[in-house]
Design a protein around this motif. Structure first.
Motif, PDB file in Angstrom:
ATOM      1  N   VAL A 113       3.808  11.352   7.083  1.00 20.53           N
ATOM      2  CA  VAL A 113       4.733  11.383   5.963  1.00 20.53           C
ATOM      3  C   VAL A 113       5.486  12.707   6.021  1.00 20.53           C
ATOM      4  N   ARG A 114       6.791  12.621   6.185  1.00 15.57           N
ATOM      5  CA  ARG A 114       7.623  13.821   6.229  1.00 15.57           C
ATOM      6  C   ARG A 114       8.203  14.054   4.835  1.00 15.57           C
ATOM      7  N   LEU A 115       7.957  15.231   4.338  1.00 12.74           N
ATOM      8  CA  LEU A 115       8.372  15.592   2.987  1.00 12.74           C
ATOM      9  C   LEU A 115       9.674  16.382   3.017  1.00 12.74           C
ATOM     10  N   SER A 116      10.325  16.459   1.878  1.00 15.80           N
ATOM     11  CA  SER A 116      11.578  17.216   1.805  1.00 15.80           C
ATOM     12  C   SER A 116      11.342  18.709   1.994  1.00 15.80           C
ATOM     13  N   ARG A 117      10.144  19.175   1.709  1.00 17.51           N
ATOM     14  CA  ARG A 117       9.766  20.573   1.934  1.00 17.51           C
ATOM     15  C   ARG A 117       8.391  20.626   2.572  1.00 17.51           C
ATOM     16  N   VAL A 141       9.693  12.476  -0.540  1.00 20.92           N
ATOM     17  CA  VAL A 141       9.412  11.842   0.750  1.00 20.92           C
ATOM     18  C   VAL A 141      10.714  11.590   1.503  1.00 20.92           C
ATOM     19  N   ARG A 142      10.798  12.156   2.718  1.00 25.57           N
ATOM     20  CA  ARG A 142      11.962  11.907   3.575  1.00 25.57           C
ATOM     21  C   ARG A 142      11.770  10.682   4.444  1.00 25.57           C
ATOM     22  N   SER A 143      10.575  10.545   5.038  1.00 23.06           N
ATOM     23  CA  SER A 143      10.316   9.393   5.904  1.00 23.06           C
ATOM     24  C   SER A 143       8.822   9.174   6.057  1.00 23.06           C
ATOM     25  N   VAL A 144       8.496   7.963   6.502  1.00 17.09           N
ATOM     26  CA  VAL A 144       7.115   7.578   6.757  1.00 17.09           C
ATOM     27  C   VAL A 144       7.073   6.859   8.096  1.00 17.09           C
ATOM     28  N   GLU A 145       6.146   7.267   8.950  1.00 17.68           N
ATOM     29  CA  GLU A 145       5.924   6.557  10.211  1.00 17.68           C
ATOM     30  C   GLU A 145       4.468   6.142  10.250  1.00 17.68           C
ATOM     31  N   LEU A 146       4.243   4.860  10.435  1.00 19.82           N
ATOM     32  CA  LEU A 146       2.904   4.304  10.431  1.00 19.82           C
ATOM     33  C   LEU A 146       2.677   3.587  11.757  1.00 19.82           C
ATOM     34  N   SER A 203       0.829  -1.214   0.000  1.00 19.72           N
ATOM     35  CA  SER A 203       0.000   0.000   0.000  1.00 19.72           C
ATOM     36  C   SER A 203       0.860   1.261   0.000  1.00 19.72           C
ATOM     37  N   LEU A 204       1.918   1.266   0.812  1.00 21.97           N
ATOM     38  CA  LEU A 204       2.822   2.421   0.830  1.00 21.97           C
ATOM     39  C   LEU A 204       3.485   2.617  -0.531  1.00 21.97           C
ATOM     40  N   SER A 205       3.923   1.528  -1.114  1.00 20.46           N
ATOM     41  CA  SER A 205       4.562   1.610  -2.423  1.00 20.46           C
ATOM     42  C   SER A 205       3.602   2.182  -3.467  1.00 20.46           C
ATOM     43  N   ALA A 206       2.383   1.671  -3.502  1.00 16.91           N
ATOM     44  CA  ALA A 206       1.394   2.142  -4.476  1.00 16.91           C
ATOM     45  C   ALA A 206       1.074   3.619  -4.280  1.00 16.91           C
ATOM     46  N   ALA A 207       1.011   4.046  -3.029  1.00 19.14           N
ATOM     47  CA  ALA A 207       0.637   5.429  -2.742  1.00 19.14           C
ATOM     48  C   ALA A 207       1.786   6.416  -2.907  1.00 19.14           C
ATOM     49  N   LEU A 208       3.015   5.977  -2.640  1.00 13.66           N
ATOM     50  CA  LEU A 208       4.111   6.942  -2.537  1.00 13.66           C
ATOM     51  C   LEU A 208       5.214   6.827  -3.587  1.00 13.66           C
ATOM     52  N   ASP A 209       5.251   5.755  -4.351  1.00 16.43           N
ATOM     53  CA  ASP A 209       6.332   5.594  -5.336  1.00 16.43           C
ATOM     54  C   ASP A 209       6.469   6.799  -6.258  1.00 16.43           C
ATOM     55  N   GLN A 210       5.349   7.321  -6.743  1.00 16.14           N
ATOM     56  CA  GLN A 210       5.417   8.433  -7.695  1.00 16.14           C
ATOM     57  C   GLN A 210       5.913   9.723  -7.047  1.00 16.14           C
ATOM     58  N   HIS A 211       5.933   9.771  -5.710  1.00 13.99           N
ATOM     59  CA  HIS A 211       6.378  10.964  -4.985  1.00 13.99           C
ATOM     60  C   HIS A 211       7.691  10.732  -4.243  1.00 13.99           C
ATOM     61  N   ALA A 212       8.395   9.662  -4.576  1.00 17.07           N
ATOM     62  CA  ALA A 212       9.579   9.243  -3.829  1.00 17.07           C
ATOM     63  C   ALA A 212      10.626  10.342  -3.679  1.00 17.07           C
TER      64      ALA A 212
END
Length: 87
Positions: free
Chosen positions: A69-73, A44-49, A32-41
């Protein structure tokens, strides 16, 4: 951070998962994480679930999942969901 999780989601962000009760659930989370976040890799700095059973044995719609989800900006993106199962 699990190196297996990093490899399975296919990007270099830190991934932390808390409260995962089985290998099948972990595989579902990774997919699920891969499907949701791959296009925004790149952003994305980190993910905590975190996952928890709020009511314990009493049951009901009490399974809580919280993703940060912590982003680079910018500010982190926080999503919470409550349901009857963790899938």
């Amino acid at each position: 951070t699990s190196s297996a999780a990093l490899a399975s989601v296919g990007w270099d962000a830190g991934v932390q998962v808390h409260g995962c009760s089985s290998e099948a659930l972990r595989a579902h989370v990774d997919a699920s994480l891969s499907a949701a976040l791959d296009q925004h890799a790149a952003h994305v700095r980190s993910v905590e679930l975190s996952m928890q059973d709020v009511n314990g044995r009493r049951g009901g719609v009490d399974k809580k999942v919280r993703a940060v989800v912590r982003l680079s900006r910018g500010l982190p993106v926080v999503v919470e969901e409550l349901g009857d199962d963790l899938y």
